[in-house]
Design an enzyme around this catalytic site. Structure first.
Site, PDB file in Angstrom:
ATOM      1  N   ARG A 119      36.964  73.032  11.507  1.00 17.06           N
ATOM      2  CA  ARG A 119      37.817  72.135  10.722  1.00 17.06           C
ATOM      3  C   ARG A 119      38.584  71.207  11.647  1.00 17.06           C
ATOM      4  NH1 ARG A 119      42.245  74.333   8.268  1.00 17.06           N
ATOM      5  NH2 ARG A 119      42.622  72.422   7.139  1.00 17.06           N
ATOM      6  N   LYS A 184      41.983  85.440  14.896  1.00 12.59           N
ATOM      7  CA  LYS A 184      41.053  84.852  13.923  1.00 12.59           C
ATOM      8  C   LYS A 184      39.682  85.523  14.012  1.00 12.59           C
ATOM      9  CE  LYS A 184      39.111  80.294  12.795  1.00 12.59           C
ATOM     10  NZ  LYS A 184      39.440  78.898  12.577  1.00 12.59           N
ATOM     11  N   ARG A 319      51.399  77.614  10.477  1.00 14.73           N
ATOM     12  CA  ARG A 319      51.563  78.623  11.536  1.00 14.73           C
ATOM     13  C   ARG A 319      52.720  79.537  11.196  1.00 14.73           C
ATOM     14  NH1 ARG A 319      50.773  74.329  16.285  1.00 14.73           N
ATOM     15  NH2 ARG A 319      49.021  73.339  15.248  1.00 14.73           N
TER      16      ARG A 319
HETATM   17  C1  BTN Z   1      36.950  76.593  11.391  1.00  9.31           C
HETATM   18  O1  BTN Z   1      37.446  77.706  11.522  1.00  9.31           O
HETATM   19  O2  BTN Z   1      37.482  75.575  11.849  1.00  9.31           O
HETATM   20  C2  BTN Z   1      35.635  76.495  10.650  1.00  9.31           C
HETATM   21  C3  BTN Z   1      34.505  77.056  11.470  1.00  9.31           C
HETATM   22  C4  BTN Z   1      33.176  76.919  10.789  1.00  9.31           C
HETATM   23  C5  BTN Z   1      32.040  77.281  11.706  1.00  9.31           C
HETATM   24  C6  BTN Z   1      30.720  77.349  10.993  1.00  9.31           C
HETATM   25  S1  BTN Z   1      29.471  78.081  11.971  1.00  9.31           S
HETATM   26  C7  BTN Z   1      28.251  77.590  10.832  1.00  9.31           C
HETATM   27  C8  BTN Z   1      28.628  76.214  10.339  1.00  9.31           C
HETATM   28  N1  BTN Z   1      28.093  75.185  11.212  1.00  9.31           N
HETATM   29  C9  BTN Z   1      29.041  74.506  11.842  1.00  9.31           C
HETATM   30  O3  BTN Z   1      28.841  73.579  12.667  1.00  9.31           O
HETATM   31  N2  BTN Z   1      30.254  74.967  11.489  1.00  9.31           N
HETATM   32  C10 BTN Z   1      30.148  76.034  10.517  1.00  9.31           C
END
Ligand code: BTN
Length: 322
Positions: A119, A184, A319
């Protein structure tokens, strides 16, 4: 040649001789040795002993279509699973597939992403064999505006799945992180395309840590933890099957009734529920208050001395106040 077919033939218990690997894959011994030189860059340690061959430092439970299908049972009919050894990002690839009219239920899962995305423009790093990384395409008859609570609903599906697999202590952090007291565990990246009035296509990307080596944990810019440390003994296939099964129930429910009927269940798992927190706004402003939970549209209800604010996801971050 790609190192993946060679790595799949190795285990952590025995040394497999180079000539045996070469014969099984129909290539030269030199190609085997060259392919395994790339293993380090993938984060895999391969031990090699002259005269004996190669052995993995740590066993890898590879993604496997048949195991996912078997673990999913009946629910498998909703999904079409495609596995990749390496891909830039399962979200990026699936967003491209979505433009060609592909139906709901297509899933891309990868052993490795070279440009995994998180994100707010962040990079997402996954460990080979240790992180579940996949994306699901789902089509809704809803307009984009009605999908604001979707990321919370998806978080709930992940939480339900890990609980069903016996993991205790996984919680949700608004808008859609999966966390535990130590850090996390994973995150969700939802990308949308469609019209305000619908229909819309949604790519739901999920990354979840099952096993993070200490070195990886230390190189990340935020505290990270893994499901094995919370007692999960299964593999990524069982986890993928359990999450997809939950999503196959929850996504149609969400389409019918939205997030509102799920808000209480979500709040019961909210890591920061009724806790003091700082809200970091896109303009740099930081607001202190109390996280009161989720509104019917998925907005965060945030109590400040000036009254309750309804905060929508996007570029905002929450946070915990110490
Ligand atoms: C976050 O925590 O910021 C979101 C992470 C999301 C990661 C997943 S892994 C599979 C899919 N492909 C990506 O490029 N991102 C999501």
């Amino acid at each position: 040649m790609s190192p993946f077919p060679v790595l799949r033939l190795l285990d952590a218990e025995h040394y497999t001789p180079g000539p045996v690997l070469a014969e099984q894959l129909g290539v030269t011994r030199a190609s085997i040795s060259l392919a395994l030189k790339e293993a380090d860059a993938l984060g895999v340690t391969v031990h090699s002993v002259k005269g004996q061959g190669y052995r993995l430092d740590r066993a890898i439970a590879w993604l496997d279509e048949a195991s996912v299908a078997q673990a999913m049972g009946e629910q498998r009919r909703y999904f079409d699973l495609k596995l990749y050894d390496e891909i830039d990002s399962t979200n990026t690839a699936l967003m491209a597939a979505a433009t060609t009219g592909t139906p709901s239920g297509l899933v891309y899962a990868a052993e490795r992403q070279t440009a995994g995305r998180g994100r707010r423009g962040r990079r997402w790093h996954g460990e080979l064999g240790g992180t579940l990384m996949f994306s699901l395409l789902w089509r809704f008859n809803l307009g984009v505006a009605d999908l604001s609570g979707l990321s919370l609903a998806v978080g709930l599906a992940v939480a339900r799945a890990v609980e069903r697999l016996g993991v205790r202590g996984a919680r949700l952090k608004w808008p859609n992180d999966i966390v535990c007291a130590e850090g996390k565990l994973g995150g969700i990246l939802i990308e949308l395309s469609g019209d305000a009035l619908g229909p819309s296509a949604v790519v739901i990307g999920i990354g979840l840590n099952l096993h993070l080596p200490e070195t990886a944990r230390q190189s990340l810019d935020q505290a990270a933890y893994d499901l094995q440390s919370l007692g999960y003994a299964g593999d990524r296939n069982a986890l993928l099957a359990a999450i997809l099964a939950e999503l196959s129930i929850l996504l149609p429910e969400f389409e019918q009734r939205g997030f509102a009927p799920l808000a209480l269940e979500w709040e019961a798992r909210h890591a920061m529920q009724d806790g003091r927190a700082y809200l970091h706004l896109p303009n740099g402003e930081v607001v202190e208050g109390i996280a009161r939970g989720a509104a019917p549209d998925g907005a965060l209800r945030f109590e400040t001395p000036e009254g309750e604010r309804r905060v929508h996801a996007g570029e905002v971050s929450l946070r915990r106040a110490l």
